[in-house]
Design a protein around this motif. Structure first.
Motif, PDB file in Angstrom:
ATOM      1  N   ASN A 106       7.161   7.054   2.507  1.00 39.12           N
ATOM      2  CA  ASN A 106       7.578   6.961   1.110  1.00 39.12           C
ATOM      3  C   ASN A 106       7.897   8.364   0.592  1.00 39.12           C
ATOM      4  O   ASN A 106       7.004   9.230   0.572  1.00 39.12           O
ATOM      5  CB  ASN A 106       6.466   6.320   0.280  1.00 39.12           C
ATOM      6  CG  ASN A 106       6.849   6.129  -1.177  1.00 39.12           C
ATOM      7  OD1 ASN A 106       7.894   6.591  -1.624  1.00 39.12           O
ATOM      8  ND2 ASN A 106       5.999   5.455  -1.931  1.00 39.12           N
ATOM      9  N   PRO A 107       9.135   8.645   0.164  1.00 38.10           N
ATOM     10  CA  PRO A 107       9.481   9.998  -0.292  1.00 38.10           C
ATOM     11  C   PRO A 107       8.758  10.417  -1.563  1.00 38.10           C
ATOM     12  O   PRO A 107       8.717  11.606  -1.885  1.00 38.10           O
ATOM     13  CB  PRO A 107      10.996   9.905  -0.531  1.00 38.10           C
ATOM     14  CG  PRO A 107      11.248   8.463  -0.798  1.00 38.10           C
ATOM     15  CD  PRO A 107      10.277   7.720   0.061  1.00 38.10           C
ATOM     16  N   ALA A 108       8.182   9.452  -2.294  1.00 33.74           N
ATOM     17  CA  ALA A 108       7.467   9.785  -3.525  1.00 33.74           C
ATOM     18  C   ALA A 108       6.073  10.340  -3.255  1.00 33.74           C
ATOM     19  O   ALA A 108       5.387  10.763  -4.183  1.00 33.74           O
ATOM     20  CB  ALA A 108       7.360   8.550  -4.420  1.00 33.74           C
ATOM     21  N   ILE A 109       5.657  10.343  -1.995  1.00 27.83           N
ATOM     22  CA  ILE A 109       4.336  10.853  -1.622  1.00 27.83           C
ATOM     23  C   ILE A 109       4.457  12.327  -1.255  1.00 27.83           C
ATOM     24  O   ILE A 109       5.472  12.782  -0.724  1.00 27.83           O
ATOM     25  CB  ILE A 109       3.765  10.035  -0.446  1.00 27.83           C
ATOM     26  CG1 ILE A 109       3.479   8.600  -0.898  1.00 27.83           C
ATOM     27  CG2 ILE A 109       2.499  10.663   0.107  1.00 27.83           C
ATOM     28  CD1 ILE A 109       2.978   7.694   0.206  1.00 27.83           C
ATOM     29  N   ASN A 110       3.400  13.074  -1.534  1.00 23.68           N
ATOM     30  CA  ASN A 110       3.369  14.501  -1.229  1.00 23.68           C
ATOM     31  C   ASN A 110       3.824  14.762   0.212  1.00 23.68           C
ATOM     32  O   ASN A 110       3.315  14.147   1.150  1.00 23.68           O
ATOM     33  CB  ASN A 110       1.930  15.019  -1.416  1.00 23.68           C
ATOM     34  CG  ASN A 110       1.850  16.527  -1.352  1.00 23.68           C
ATOM     35  OD1 ASN A 110       2.271  17.144  -0.392  1.00 23.68           O
ATOM     36  ND2 ASN A 110       1.280  17.119  -2.386  1.00 23.68           N
ATOM     37  N   SER A 112       3.189  17.031   2.301  1.00 29.70           N
ATOM     38  CA  SER A 112       2.116  17.417   3.216  1.00 29.70           C
ATOM     39  C   SER A 112       1.427  16.181   3.780  1.00 29.70           C
ATOM     40  O   SER A 112       1.068  16.127   4.968  1.00 29.70           O
ATOM     41  CB  SER A 112       1.087  18.300   2.498  1.00 29.70           C
ATOM     42  OG  SER A 112       1.676  19.501   2.063  1.00 29.70           O
ATOM     43  N   GLY A 113       1.249  15.162   2.944  1.00 26.92           N
ATOM     44  CA  GLY A 113       0.633  13.928   3.400  1.00 26.92           C
ATOM     45  C   GLY A 113       1.516  13.154   4.357  1.00 26.92           C
ATOM     46  O   GLY A 113       1.045  12.629   5.372  1.00 26.92           O
ATOM     47  N   THR A 114       2.811  13.079   4.055  1.00 31.72           N
ATOM     48  CA  THR A 114       3.717  12.335   4.937  1.00 31.72           C
ATOM     49  C   THR A 114       3.889  13.048   6.282  1.00 31.72           C
ATOM     50  O   THR A 114       4.079  12.403   7.314  1.00 31.72           O
ATOM     51  CB  THR A 114       5.092  12.145   4.283  1.00 31.72           C
ATOM     52  OG1 THR A 114       5.635  13.424   3.924  1.00 31.72           O
ATOM     53  CG2 THR A 114       4.985  11.300   3.022  1.00 31.72           C
ATOM     54  N   GLN A 115       3.801  14.372   6.262  1.00 31.44           N
ATOM     55  CA  GLN A 115       3.906  15.112   7.515  1.00 31.44           C
ATOM     56  C   GLN A 115       2.725  14.791   8.432  1.00 31.44           C
ATOM     57  O   GLN A 115       2.905  14.543   9.636  1.00 31.44           O
ATOM     58  CB  GLN A 115       3.962  16.612   7.241  1.00 31.44           C
ATOM     59  CG  GLN A 115       4.131  17.453   8.489  1.00 31.44           C
ATOM     60  CD  GLN A 115       4.218  18.941   8.186  1.00 31.44           C
ATOM     61  OE1 GLN A 115       3.873  19.388   7.103  1.00 31.44           O
ATOM     62  NE2 GLN A 115       4.678  19.705   9.152  1.00 31.44           N
ATOM     63  N   LEU A 160       0.830  -1.208   0.000  1.00 29.06           N
ATOM     64  CA  LEU A 160       0.000   0.000   0.000  1.00 29.06           C
ATOM     65  C   LEU A 160       0.861   1.253   0.000  1.00 29.06           C
ATOM     66  O   LEU A 160       0.565   2.235  -0.693  1.00 29.06           O
ATOM     67  CB  LEU A 160      -0.923   0.002   1.217  1.00 29.06           C
ATOM     68  CG  LEU A 160      -2.070  -1.014   1.220  1.00 29.06           C
ATOM     69  CD1 LEU A 160      -2.776  -1.003   2.573  1.00 29.06           C
ATOM     70  CD2 LEU A 160      -3.067  -0.709   0.106  1.00 29.06           C
ATOM     71  N   LEU A 161       1.950   1.235   0.772  1.00 28.55           N
ATOM     72  CA  LEU A 161       2.830   2.402   0.842  1.00 28.55           C
ATOM     73  C   LEU A 161       3.556   2.614  -0.478  1.00 28.55           C
ATOM     74  O   LEU A 161       3.677   3.748  -0.960  1.00 28.55           O
ATOM     75  CB  LEU A 161       3.837   2.218   1.976  1.00 28.55           C
ATOM     76  CG  LEU A 161       4.757   3.412   2.266  1.00 28.55           C
ATOM     77  CD1 LEU A 161       3.940   4.628   2.684  1.00 28.55           C
ATOM     78  CD2 LEU A 161       5.776   3.055   3.341  1.00 28.55           C
ATOM     79  N   ALA A 162       4.039   1.529  -1.074  1.00 32.67           N
ATOM     80  CA  ALA A 162       4.740   1.638  -2.363  1.00 32.67           C
ATOM     81  C   ALA A 162       3.811   2.139  -3.455  1.00 32.67           C
ATOM     82  O   ALA A 162       4.230   2.887  -4.351  1.00 32.67           O
ATOM     83  CB  ALA A 162       5.337   0.287  -2.748  1.00 32.67           C
ATOM     84  N   ASP A 163       2.542   1.737  -3.397  1.00 35.27           N
ATOM     85  CA  ASP A 163       1.566   2.165  -4.400  1.00 35.27           C
ATOM     86  C   ASP A 163       0.931   3.509  -4.069  1.00 35.27           C
ATOM     87  O   ASP A 163       0.027   3.961  -4.772  1.00 35.27           O
ATOM     88  CB  ASP A 163       0.452   1.112  -4.533  1.00 35.27           C
ATOM     89  CG  ASP A 163       0.961  -0.194  -5.113  1.00 35.27           C
ATOM     90  OD1 ASP A 163       2.030  -0.181  -5.758  1.00 35.27           O
ATOM     91  OD2 ASP A 163       0.289  -1.228  -4.924  1.00 35.27           O
ATOM     92  N   LYS A 164       1.371   4.131  -2.989  1.00 35.21           N
ATOM     93  CA  LYS A 164       0.862   5.432  -2.540  1.00 35.21           C
ATOM     94  C   LYS A 164      -0.623   5.398  -2.215  1.00 35.21           C
ATOM     95  O   LYS A 164      -1.336   6.385  -2.367  1.00 35.21           O
ATOM     96  CB  LYS A 164       1.170   6.507  -3.589  1.00 35.21           C
ATOM     97  CG  LYS A 164       2.660   6.714  -3.814  1.00 35.21           C
ATOM     98  CD  LYS A 164       2.953   7.926  -4.667  1.00 35.21           C
ATOM     99  CE  LYS A 164       2.487   7.721  -6.090  1.00 35.21           C
ATOM    100  NZ  LYS A 164       2.877   8.847  -6.962  1.00 35.21           N
ATOM    101  N   GLU A 165      -1.080   4.237  -1.752  1.00 39.83           N
ATOM    102  CA  GLU A 165      -2.458   4.107  -1.299  1.00 39.83           C
ATOM    103  C   GLU A 165      -2.621   4.592   0.140  1.00 39.83           C
ATOM    104  O   GLU A 165      -3.738   4.887   0.580  1.00 39.83           O
ATOM    105  CB  GLU A 165      -2.911   2.644  -1.395  1.00 39.83           C
ATOM    106  CG  GLU A 165      -2.955   2.095  -2.809  1.00 39.83           C
ATOM    107  CD  GLU A 165      -4.027   2.750  -3.654  1.00 39.83           C
ATOM    108  OE1 GLU A 165      -5.063   3.133  -3.077  1.00 39.83           O
ATOM    109  OE2 GLU A 165      -3.834   2.879  -4.873  1.00 39.83           O
ATOM    110  N   VAL A 166      -1.521   4.635   0.889  1.00 41.20           N
ATOM    111  CA  VAL A 166      -1.515   5.199   2.240  1.00 41.20           C
ATOM    112  C   VAL A 166      -0.332   6.155   2.341  1.00 41.20           C
ATOM    113  O   VAL A 166       0.638   6.055   1.577  1.00 41.20           O
ATOM    114  CB  VAL A 166      -1.403   4.098   3.329  1.00 41.20           C
ATOM    115  CG1 VAL A 166      -2.629   3.205   3.322  1.00 41.20           C
ATOM    116  CG2 VAL A 166      -0.124   3.285   3.156  1.00 41.20           C
ATOM    117  N   TYR A 167      -0.415   7.082   3.289  1.00 37.80           N
ATOM    118  CA  TYR A 167       0.644   8.080   3.438  1.00 37.80           C
ATOM    119  C   TYR A 167       1.732   7.659   4.410  1.00 37.80           C
ATOM    120  O   TYR A 167       2.786   8.307   4.483  1.00 37.80           O
ATOM    121  CB  TYR A 167       0.040   9.416   3.882  1.00 37.80           C
ATOM    122  CG  TYR A 167      -0.794  10.064   2.803  1.00 37.80           C
ATOM    123  CD1 TYR A 167      -0.207  10.606   1.667  1.00 37.80           C
ATOM    124  CD2 TYR A 167      -2.175  10.109   2.911  1.00 37.80           C
ATOM    125  CE1 TYR A 167      -0.966  11.193   0.669  1.00 37.80           C
ATOM    126  CE2 TYR A 167      -2.950  10.694   1.922  1.00 37.80           C
ATOM    127  CZ  TYR A 167      -2.341  11.238   0.802  1.00 37.80           C
ATOM    128  OH  TYR A 167      -3.102  11.799  -0.180  1.00 37.80           O
TER     129      TYR A 167
END
Length: 319
Positions: free
Chosen positions: A91-95, A97-100, A69-76
């Protein structure tokens, strides 16, 4: 008096609309249903599931599913809990703002369980966080300025060549600037950047061809409002902004696509989006020729002969 009143009202209306479409995005941002994954033993998993709220969507899953899920950016973000230890994976490829938001929420969950915490995430510099949105905006500005100058300088021919040349040079300029900041792109990300630049330049050139300098009313407004939306994640946006702006803005696709490719991910929808934009721009460029060149001063050439101020078609020549 009338002119003073009209101009004052126009200024107030424009200020209201720009505020609504730009600063309003940040002013109304609030997390809702932010998807997060938790891997934990049954007793802890039950407590985590019961601690859900309107702000986050906590999914209790297995370890392999969570990483997928994390690799597919389904969760932050993912919180993995084992006896005596809690680990947050991002995942650094996720926005950003979402990871924060993910890190803040999952840290609270781990602290509530009374466990020592560590964070596993690739280090991302401020420049890398800024680069995807900055590159998208700069590509748009570069194409827009080139198209505007083509109109102001009364260009008539080679508009298509000008657009393609602009795209190549702007990409070179942007990548050079980002390299100076310490951000480099792999080959696929660089190719994607070029496709985005070409699509933007073609669309802008097509609009300038048919609307002249008036195209700035559309292109300028898109530049002002789109980056504010593209820099957010949908779960932080007011539902109205999400539906009306975020759902279609090309800046969102370019920003997300470039961020994914920077970290060796893959994209598919984004290629189709910018291929479609490039096609629309090309159609606009090839759809007929203007009967007169672009004139920034609004003067229309009606074919009046300078010698006698009569239309050339009606001028009579005596023997």
């Amino acid at each position: 008096m009338r002119t003073a009143l009209v101009t004052a009202v126009a200024g107030a209306v424009v200020a209201f609309l720009l505020g609504l479409l730009t600063f309003g995005v940040q002013a109304t941002a609030h997390p809702h249903d932010v998807p997060l994954a938790v891997v934990a033993p049954p007793p802890i998993a039950e407590r985590v599931a019961a601690a859900g709220s309107a702000e986050v969507d906590l999914r209790v899953v297995g370890a392999e599913e969570a990483r997928t899920l994390l690799a597919d950016k389904e969760v932050y973000g993912v919180l993995e809990i084992v006896p005596g230890q809690a680990t947050i994976r991002l995942n650094p490829a996720i926005n950003p703002s979402g990871t924060q938001v993910a890190q803040q929420v999952l840290t609270g969950v781990a602290q509530g369980a009374g466990l020592p915490l560590k964070v596993e995430a690739r280090a991302v510099s401020a420049a890398e966080r800024t680069a995807p949105l900055a590159a998208s905006a700069l590509l748009w500005v570069g194409g827009m300025v080139a198209g505007l100058l083509f109109v102001v300088l009364k260009g008539r021919k080679l508009r298509l060549l000008s657009s393609l040349t602009t795209a190549v040079l702007v990409v070179a300029s942007v990548t050079g600037l980002l390299a100076w900041w310490g951000v480099t792109f792999n080959a696929e990300a660089l190719g994607f950047l070029l496709v985005v630049a070409v699509s933007f330049a073609l669309l802008q050139a097509g609009l300038f061809k048919h609307l002249g300098i008036r195209a700035m009313g559309i292109l300028g407004l898109l530049y002002l409002m789109a980056p504010a939306v593209a820099g957010q994640v949908p779960e932080l946006l007011n539902p109205v902004y999400k539906a009306v702006l975020w759902s279609w803005t090309p800046f969102r696709f370019s920003t997300e696509g470039l961020r994914t490719l920077m970290y060796d991910g893959s994209v598919s929808t984004e290629w189709w989006v910018f291929g479609g934009i490039a096609l629309v721009g090309l159609v606009l460029l090839l759809a007929g020729q203007k009967t007169q060149p672009d004139r920034p001063d609004g003067v229309v050439d009606v074919g009046v002969d300078e010698a006698d101020r009569l239309p050339r078609a009606e001028r009579q020549h005596t023997a």
